[in-house]
Write a protein that holds these residues in place. Structure first.
Motif, mmCIF file in Angstrom:
data_model
loop_
_atom_site.group_PDB
_atom_site.id
_atom_site.type_symbol
_atom_site.label_atom_id
_atom_site.label_comp_id
_atom_site.label_asym_id
_atom_site.label_seq_id
_atom_site.Cartn_x
_atom_site.Cartn_y
_atom_site.Cartn_z
ATOM 1 N N GLY A 36 21.809 19.632 18.606
ATOM 2 C CA GLY A 36 20.909 18.864 17.762
ATOM 3 C C GLY A 36 19.640 19.580 17.344
ATOM 4 N N THR A 37 19.540 20.860 17.569
ATOM 5 C CA THR A 37 18.318 21.573 17.200
ATOM 6 C C THR A 37 18.581 22.710 16.226
ATOM 7 O OG1 THR A 37 18.487 23.049 19.103
ATOM 8 C CG2 THR A 37 17.180 21.055 19.400
ATOM 9 N N VAL A 38 19.763 22.813 15.705
ATOM 10 C CA VAL A 38 20.110 23.934 14.842
ATOM 11 C C VAL A 38 19.535 23.734 13.446
ATOM 12 C CG1 VAL A 38 22.041 25.206 13.823
ATOM 13 C CG2 VAL A 38 22.185 24.398 16.169
ATOM 14 N N ASP A 39 18.983 24.822 12.904
ATOM 15 C CA ASP A 39 18.441 24.845 11.543
ATOM 16 C C ASP A 39 17.349 23.815 11.305
ATOM 17 O OD1 ASP A 39 20.094 26.975 10.851
ATOM 18 O OD2 ASP A 39 21.717 25.643 10.247
ATOM 19 N N LYS A 40 16.410 23.737 12.225
ATOM 20 C CA LYS A 40 15.275 22.824 12.091
ATOM 21 C C LYS A 40 14.024 23.614 11.741
ATOM 22 C CE LYS A 40 17.338 19.047 13.634
ATOM 23 N NZ LYS A 40 17.322 17.732 13.072
ATOM 24 N N LYS A 41 13.432 23.299 10.600
ATOM 25 C CA LYS A 41 12.202 23.967 10.182
ATOM 26 C C LYS A 41 11.020 23.376 10.933
ATOM 27 C CE LYS A 41 13.481 25.688 5.699
ATOM 28 N NZ LYS A 41 13.642 27.032 6.202
ATOM 29 N N TYR A 42 10.049 24.236 11.227
ATOM 30 C CA TYR A 42 8.839 23.770 11.892
ATOM 31 C C TYR A 42 7.629 24.552 11.409
ATOM 32 C CZ TYR A 42 9.053 27.919 14.855
ATOM 33 O OH TYR A 42 9.076 29.210 15.306
ATOM 34 N N THR A 43 6.473 23.945 11.558
ATOM 35 C CA THR A 43 5.201 24.621 11.321
ATOM 36 C C THR A 43 4.282 24.281 12.490
ATOM 37 O OG1 THR A 43 4.311 22.782 10.015
ATOM 38 C CG2 THR A 43 5.396 24.577 8.804
ATOM 39 N N LEU A 44 3.458 25.220 12.857
ATOM 40 C CA LEU A 44 2.514 25.058 13.961
ATOM 41 C C LEU A 44 1.205 25.742 13.639
ATOM 42 C CD1 LEU A 44 4.700 25.932 17.093
ATOM 43 C CD2 LEU A 44 3.795 23.679 16.500
ATOM 44 N N ARG A 45 0.204 25.349 14.383
ATOM 45 C CA ARG A 45 -1.073 26.053 14.383
ATOM 46 C C ARG A 45 -1.420 26.314 15.833
ATOM 47 N NH1 ARG A 45 -4.460 25.020 9.463
ATOM 48 N NH2 ARG A 45 -5.999 26.052 10.757
ATOM 49 N N GLY A 97 5.362 29.340 11.423
ATOM 50 C CA GLY A 97 6.540 28.482 11.511
ATOM 51 C C GLY A 97 7.806 29.289 11.313
ATOM 52 N N GLY A 98 8.840 28.571 10.926
ATOM 53 C CA GLY A 98 10.136 29.186 10.709
ATOM 54 C C GLY A 98 11.230 28.146 10.832
ATOM 55 N N THR A 99 12.441 28.635 10.991
ATOM 56 C CA THR A 99 13.607 27.778 11.178
ATOM 57 C C THR A 99 14.185 28.069 12.541
ATOM 58 O OG1 THR A 99 14.059 27.934 8.808
ATOM 59 C CG2 THR A 99 15.814 27.052 10.206
ATOM 60 N N PHE A 100 14.156 27.083 13.416
ATOM 61 C CA PHE A 100 14.667 27.251 14.768
ATOM 62 C C PHE A 100 16.178 27.071 14.751
ATOM 63 C CE2 PHE A 100 15.748 25.496 18.998
ATOM 64 C CZ PHE A 100 15.354 26.572 19.770
ATOM 65 N N ILE A 101 16.909 28.131 15.130
ATOM 66 C CA ILE A 101 18.370 28.020 15.208
ATOM 67 C C ILE A 101 18.836 28.038 16.649
ATOM 68 C CG2 ILE A 101 18.716 29.023 12.922
ATOM 69 C CD1 ILE A 101 19.636 31.613 14.356
ATOM 70 N N GLN A 156 9.493 18.479 15.835
ATOM 71 C CA GLN A 156 9.989 19.069 14.593
ATOM 72 C C GLN A 156 11.384 19.656 14.724
ATOM 73 O OE1 GLN A 156 7.049 21.314 12.158
ATOM 74 N NE2 GLN A 156 5.661 20.790 13.837
ATOM 75 N N VAL A 157 11.736 20.152 15.917
ATOM 76 C CA VAL A 157 13.058 20.758 16.086
ATOM 77 C C VAL A 157 14.051 19.806 16.750
ATOM 78 C CG1 VAL A 157 12.144 23.108 16.069
ATOM 79 C CG2 VAL A 157 12.528 21.957 18.274
ATOM 80 N N GLY A 158 13.644 18.569 16.981
ATOM 81 C CA GLY A 158 14.573 17.577 17.497
ATOM 82 C C GLY A 158 14.847 17.653 18.978
ATOM 83 N N ARG A 159 13.902 18.129 19.743
ATOM 84 C CA ARG A 159 14.070 18.215 21.197
ATOM 85 C C ARG A 159 13.205 17.146 21.857
ATOM 86 N NH1 ARG A 159 13.996 24.351 23.169
ATOM 87 N NH2 ARG A 159 15.536 23.605 24.648
ATOM 88 N N THR A 160 13.533 16.838 23.079
ATOM 89 C CA THR A 160 12.737 15.892 23.859
ATOM 90 C C THR A 160 12.129 16.596 25.059
ATOM 91 O OG1 THR A 160 14.651 15.214 25.151
ATOM 92 C CG2 THR A 160 14.139 13.904 23.182
ATOM 93 N N ILE A 161 10.974 16.117 25.464
ATOM 94 C CA ILE A 161 10.330 16.665 26.645
ATOM 95 C C ILE A 161 10.859 15.914 27.848
ATOM 96 C CG2 ILE A 161 8.147 16.908 27.885
ATOM 97 C CD1 ILE A 161 6.798 17.428 25.236
ATOM 98 N N LYS A 197 3.169 21.958 22.209
ATOM 99 C CA LYS A 197 4.599 21.888 22.503
ATOM 100 C C LYS A 197 5.230 20.601 21.963
ATOM 101 C CE LYS A 197 7.666 22.423 26.512
ATOM 102 N NZ LYS A 197 7.629 22.704 27.963
ATOM 103 N N LEU A 198 4.547 19.473 22.088
ATOM 104 C CA LEU A 198 5.099 18.202 21.608
ATOM 105 C C LEU A 198 5.327 18.243 20.104
ATOM 106 C CD1 LEU A 198 6.035 15.330 22.154
ATOM 107 C CD2 LEU A 198 3.645 14.599 21.951
ATOM 108 N N THR A 199 4.385 18.798 19.355
ATOM 109 C CA THR A 199 4.548 18.931 17.902
ATOM 110 C C THR A 199 5.780 19.770 17.587
ATOM 111 O OG1 THR A 199 2.181 18.701 17.491
ATOM 112 C CG2 THR A 199 3.466 19.830 15.791
#
Length: 136
Positions: free
Chosen positions: A94-103, A83-87, A130-135, A124-126
């Protein structure tokens, strides 16, 4: 001579210190990286290097943990969590400083200590949720 498993361990180490040069150095000049969630293959060592530079810029605190690392002949199979913080790259709204985790998991074909082919699977949907984006 490093085994495929050792090469992928070095790859995880490069990812965790955010070193695009070290990560890209593990790839063959003609390597192909396909991340199934993205769809478009990244072809060639220089393109893979650029992809790492952009990734580390957009997620400067990224981390990868090895859940399982297997080897079968010229192949290494990595199950990971991270994971990490997506900047972002400065263009996303609307996606700045969003933390996420993935497997996920990755399959790496390693010949002569170089990654020739990589295929990765993650949801990708997960990540988008988490980062506030839409598909689209």
């Amino acid at each position: 001579m490093r085994t495929p498993k050792q090469v992928i361990s070095a790859w995880v180490d490069a990812m965790n210190v955010h070193d695009a040069d070290a990560a890209a150095a593990l790839y063959d000049e003609d390597a192909v990286n396909i991340q199934i969630a993205i769809g478009t293959p990244v072809e060639g060592k220089s393109a893979i290097h650029r992809d790492f530079v952009n990734f580390f810029r957009s997620t400067p605190d990224t981390y990868t943990h090895i859940e399982n690392l297997f080897e079968d002949g010229e192949w290494a199979i990595l199950e990971w969590s991270g994971g990490g913080t997506f900047i972002g790259d400065g263009t996303e709204l609307g996606t700045v400083d969003k933390k996420y985790t993935l497997r996920g998991c990755g399959f790496f074909h390693v010949i002569d200590e170089k990654i020739r082919f990589q295929r990765g699977y993650w949801d990708k949907l997960t990540w988008f949720k988490q980062v506030g984006r839409t598909i689209d």
